[in-house]
Write a protein that holds these residues in place. Structure first.
Motif, mmCIF file in Angstrom:
data_model
loop_
_atom_site.group_PDB
_atom_site.id
_atom_site.type_symbol
_atom_site.label_atom_id
_atom_site.label_comp_id
_atom_site.label_asym_id
_atom_site.label_seq_id
_atom_site.Cartn_x
_atom_site.Cartn_y
_atom_site.Cartn_z
ATOM 1 N N SER A 129 13.260 37.205 -11.412
ATOM 2 C CA SER A 129 14.653 36.735 -10.733
ATOM 3 C C SER A 129 16.080 37.486 -11.177
ATOM 4 N N HIS B 267 20.217 26.985 -10.085
ATOM 5 C CA HIS B 267 19.956 28.530 -9.173
ATOM 6 C C HIS B 267 18.811 28.977 -10.209
ATOM 7 N N SER C 45 18.684 35.542 -10.056
ATOM 8 C CA SER C 45 19.387 34.400 -9.796
ATOM 9 C C SER C 45 19.269 34.283 -8.065
ATOM 10 N N TYR C 46 19.800 33.422 -7.588
ATOM 11 C CA TYR C 46 19.959 33.015 -6.293
ATOM 12 C C TYR C 46 20.689 33.886 -5.407
ATOM 13 N N THR D 185 17.683 38.969 -6.201
ATOM 14 C CA THR D 185 18.343 37.692 -5.971
ATOM 15 C C THR D 185 17.200 37.044 -4.908
ATOM 16 N N ALA D 186 17.214 35.640 -4.838
ATOM 17 C CA ALA D 186 16.569 35.072 -3.764
ATOM 18 C C ALA D 186 17.217 35.604 -2.335
ATOM 19 N N SER E 211 15.786 29.952 -7.666
ATOM 20 C CA SER E 211 15.504 31.341 -7.391
ATOM 21 C C SER E 211 14.082 31.541 -7.827
#
Length: 258
Positions: free
Chosen positions: A76, A88, A78-79, A53-54, A92
């Motif tokens: 990724s 996102h 997701s964020y 995740t970011a 991300s």
């Protein structure tokens, strides 16, 4: 080929079991587990893919740098792990590229939830590994989906591996709860049929989850976590290498597909 991957994220699983945990602890527990994973991968000289995740990446710069320096792939996740908006997907990817100086070409949705393939393509991803093609009560019902990789709306879909006959999932919970001999047998049968395995785990599995007052996890979640998980993964990777299976990143797998 073996696609070994790890979803590195905010450790928010206790919330699903009625327990709260600070953000600082969510990140530190995931960092601790990721350090154990990187140690095992370095010991066996193998590469893996880390779906980050970011949010985790921004709060764990040193461990992200180690992942890159050790030659692993970052994709990724997701964020955020517990909040998702379509934007996102792109955000991300951009943030992870900024943090890692790598091209981010892969995506995996948190908790393997459904995601719009058109939006995945528009965000610039080349592959998606967000499908567990099996039935798990209260979580998945994907018997109608292909078991192995396929192309959909311009994106290569790489589902998590399940056994050929009854689609028994080979995901992290199976690894914890099956005798290792049976898990290896299922892996061997699936490899014989499909030619590859897509197996995924999480860093917090490599920490002590047997803390009922803190996490409230049922035994099937906390079983063989921490030191027992490190030992089990060590034995498993040793077996994979002894059997002459090739462990690759998702990027390498896609190149091999041509």
């Amino acid at each position: 080929m073996i696609l070994l991957s790890f979803d590195i994220e905010e450790f928010d699983l206790p919330f699903e079991h009625g327990k709260s945990i600070s953000f600082e602890d969510q990140i530190s527990i995931s960092i601790q587990g990721t350090e154990a994973i990187l140690g095992l991968l370095k010991k066996h000289h193998v590469k893996a893919t880390f779906f980050a995740t970011a949010t985790f990446a921004m709060n764990a710069p040193k461990i992200m740098r180690q992942i890159i320096d050790d030659g692993h792939e970052v994709a990724s996740h997701s964020y955020f792990h517990s909040d998702f908006k379509v934007e996102h997907l792109k955000l991300s990817k951009e943030k992870l590229e900024e943090l890692t100086s790598q091209e981010i070409i892969g995506f995996r949705m948190p908790r393997m939830q459904p995601v719009d393939e058109i939006e995945i393509f528009k965000a610039g991803y080349k592959y998606n590994s967000s499908l567990n093609p099996t039935f798990i009560p209260g979580r998945y019902n994907h018997f109608n989906k292909p078991r192995t990789f396929y192309k959909e709306k311009g994106v290569l879909q790489i589902p998590a591996s399940v056994s050929p006959l009854i689609r028994f999932p080979l995901f992290w919970l199976s690894f914890h709860n099956l005798p290792l001999s049976i898990y290896k047998f299922l892996c061997k049968q699936t490899l014989k049929k499909d030619g590859y395995l897509n197996l995924y785990f999480h860093p917090w599995e490599f920490t002590n989850l047997k803390q009922p007052e803190r996490f409230n996890f049922p035994n099937y979640v906390s079983k063989k976590s921490g030191a027992a998980m490190i030992e089990r993964m060590d034995l498993f990777i040793y077996w994979l290498k002894k059997e002459k299976y090739r462990l690759v990143t998702f990027k390498e797998f896609i190149v091999a597909l041509g």
